[in-house]
Design a protein around this motif. Structure first.
Motif, PDB file in Angstrom:
ATOM      1  N   ILE A 223       5.145  -1.889  16.468  1.00 56.93           N
ATOM      2  CA  ILE A 223       5.759  -3.114  15.948  1.00 56.93           C
ATOM      3  C   ILE A 223       6.548  -3.818  17.052  1.00 56.93           C
ATOM      4  O   ILE A 223       6.471  -5.041  17.210  1.00 56.93           O
ATOM      5  N   ALA A 224       7.297  -3.043  17.847  1.00 56.61           N
ATOM      6  CA  ALA A 224       8.056  -3.632  18.958  1.00 56.61           C
ATOM      7  C   ALA A 224       7.124  -4.241  19.987  1.00 56.61           C
ATOM      8  O   ALA A 224       7.363  -5.356  20.500  1.00 56.61           O
ATOM      9  N   ALA A 225       6.032  -3.539  20.326  1.00 59.01           N
ATOM     10  CA  ALA A 225       5.092  -4.058  21.318  1.00 59.01           C
ATOM     11  C   ALA A 225       4.435  -5.351  20.844  1.00 59.01           C
ATOM     12  O   ALA A 225       4.283  -6.313  21.619  1.00 59.01           O
ATOM     13  N   GLU A 226       4.038  -5.392  19.585  1.00 58.72           N
ATOM     14  CA  GLU A 226       3.417  -6.594  19.051  1.00 58.72           C
ATOM     15  C   GLU A 226       4.409  -7.762  19.027  1.00 58.72           C
ATOM     16  O   GLU A 226       4.048  -8.914  19.299  1.00 58.72           O
ATOM     17  N   ARG A 227       5.661  -7.462  18.732  1.00 59.31           N
ATOM     18  CA  ARG A 227       6.690  -8.502  18.736  1.00 59.31           C
ATOM     19  C   ARG A 227       6.855  -9.072  20.154  1.00 59.31           C
ATOM     20  O   ARG A 227       6.984 -10.282  20.337  1.00 59.31           O
ATOM     21  N   LEU A 228       6.844  -8.202  21.144  1.00 56.57           N
ATOM     22  CA  LEU A 228       6.952  -8.650  22.532  1.00 56.57           C
ATOM     23  C   LEU A 228       5.725  -9.450  22.951  1.00 56.57           C
ATOM     24  O   LEU A 228       5.839 -10.479  23.632  1.00 56.57           O
ATOM     25  N   ARG A 229       4.545  -8.988  22.532  1.00 54.00           N
ATOM     26  CA  ARG A 229       3.319  -9.711  22.867  1.00 54.00           C
ATOM     27  C   ARG A 229       3.342 -11.109  22.262  1.00 54.00           C
ATOM     28  O   ARG A 229       2.967 -12.092  22.919  1.00 54.00           O
ATOM     29  N   ALA A 230       3.809 -11.205  21.017  1.00 54.25           N
ATOM     30  CA  ALA A 230       3.862 -12.502  20.350  1.00 54.25           C
ATOM     31  C   ALA A 230       4.849 -13.449  21.023  1.00 54.25           C
ATOM     32  O   ALA A 230       4.731 -14.677  20.879  1.00 54.25           O
ATOM     33  N   SER A 231       5.806 -12.900  21.763  1.00 57.97           N
ATOM     34  CA  SER A 231       6.776 -13.744  22.474  1.00 57.97           C
ATOM     35  C   SER A 231       6.264 -14.183  23.838  1.00 57.97           C
ATOM     36  O   SER A 231       6.979 -14.860  24.578  1.00 57.97           O
ATOM     37  N   GLY A 232       5.033 -13.792  24.174  1.00 53.81           N
ATOM     38  CA  GLY A 232       4.429 -14.227  25.419  1.00 53.81           C
ATOM     39  C   GLY A 232       4.440 -13.198  26.527  1.00 53.81           C
ATOM     40  O   GLY A 232       4.007 -13.501  27.651  1.00 53.81           O
ATOM     41  N   LEU A 233       4.876 -11.974  26.236  1.00 51.36           N
ATOM     42  CA  LEU A 233       4.919 -10.916  27.242  1.00 51.36           C
ATOM     43  C   LEU A 233       3.654 -10.055  27.181  1.00 51.36           C
ATOM     44  O   LEU A 233       2.869 -10.143  26.233  1.00 51.36           O
TER      45      LEU A 233
END
Length: 338
Positions: free
Chosen positions: A175-185
């Motif tokens: 969930i944390a990784a997907e949240r970071l990916r969605a922020s452009g990382l």
């Protein structure tokens, strides 16, 4: 270092754990929180509560069907005549493409992989705030923090998109990784728990936008048994974006650090600009599961090597069970982060 925790995570208090045909008290007890808090505070962590980001970031990883099951199964279970105090499966489908039953018993077998993830009256609430803690940690990193520790409990790395298992219900690291990916990382997940992060692998196995790397005790004779081999490299677009580094039982600091060098080289090659560390501390020599033999100084060396990449880190708590060394192991790891 900023740190995230919500006291409602104590509300999950499992009473059942079966191993080798015998029932024991669950190692995934609320006492873990007390010891982990002590270790983090000794390392200078400053705790704050998570922000409630709602179900959206959780549903970006887990299916609506599964989330509905987790939210409603306990009251449904209690309507069964003479039901036990926790939701524990007693039957599983031969293949998960078989019928999806309406029965609470049948759905428990479909959505719970084993008997190590009993669901009690407050399990959903605890798991929800464990996930929200990971989301807040990811948001702080996306906002410019260099390192954040997230005390997520219950843990998450054995949870698939629609399947609980191994003490885990919501996959906090995913969930944390997907949240970071969605922020452009561009995130990499580095799982250092003694057990293979099979749920995390399964979630991202066919994707090429999140790298998954796991160092763990060889699963041929160790949980989760069916996943974690070096030949599991991803599929489709995800081919080459999953790296498993299974280690012989009893591997100590030197052998572990050699494998970690391989893991870090893959993270660099992926071009990651942020790392989610699935921070299991159960690789310690005195952990009850006895899979690997990392020392307390070994955890500090591990963190220092990871920090050497110079990337922002969100450290999401996974395993690490009640032992006299648990707090010291966390303090050592956090002390190695720079």
């Amino acid at each position: 270092m900023k740190a995230i925790f919500d006291d409602r995570q104590r509300l999950h208090d499992p009473q059942h754990f079966m191993a080798n045909g015998k029932t024991y008290p669950s190692p995934e007890a609320p006492e873990r929180i007390t010891r982990l808090l002590a270790g983090a505070q000794a390392a200078g962590c400053r705790f704050q509560p998570p922000v409630d980001a709602g179900l959206g970031p959780i549903a970006a990883i887990h299916s609506a069907e599964y989330l509905q099951f987790l939210r409603t199964i306990y009251p449904r279970w209690q309507r069964i005549p003479d039901a036990g105090p926790e939701v524990i499966p007693n039957i599983h489908p031969g293949a998960r493409s078989d019928n999806y039953p309406r029965s609470a018993v049948g759905q428990a077998g479909y959505h719970q992989a084993d008997t190590a993830c009993p669901i009690g009256a407050r399990t959903w609430e605890a798991a929800y705030w464990s996930a929200q803690s990971a989301i807040t940690g990811a948001d702080l990193l996306a906002g410019g923090e260099h390192a954040v520790y997230v005390l997520s409990r219950p843990p998450g790395h054995h949870a698939f998109t629609d399947l609980a298992g191994g003490f885990c219900f919501l996959n906090n690291s995913a969930i944390a990784a997907e949240r970071l990916r969605a922020s452009g990382l561009r995130p990499a997940i580095l799982d250092v728990d003694v057990h293979h992060g099979n749920g995390t692998q399964g979630i991202f196995y066919a994707r090429d936008d999140v790298l998954t790397v796991s160092l763990h005790a060889d699963p041929d004779r160790f949980y989760p048994f069916f996943w974690g081999g070096a030949q599991e490299r991803g599929q489709g677009r995800g081919m080459g974006c999953n790296l498993n580094l299974p280690l012989p039982r009893g591997t100590g600091d030197d052998g572990y650090m050699k494998a970690l060098d391989t893991a870090l080289a893959r993270i660099e090659a992926f071009g990651a600009d942020v790392i989610v560390i699935a921070l299991g501390l159960d690789a310690h020599v005195d952990d009850p599961f006895k899979g690997l033999a990392i020392t307390t100084p070994g955890f500090q060396a591990m963190a220092a090597a990871i920090s050497g990449l110079g990337l922002p880190l969100v450290l999401v708590q996974e395993g690490g069970y009640v032992s006299d060394a648990l707090a010291d192991n966390l303090a050592a790891f956090l002390g190695g982060v720079s």
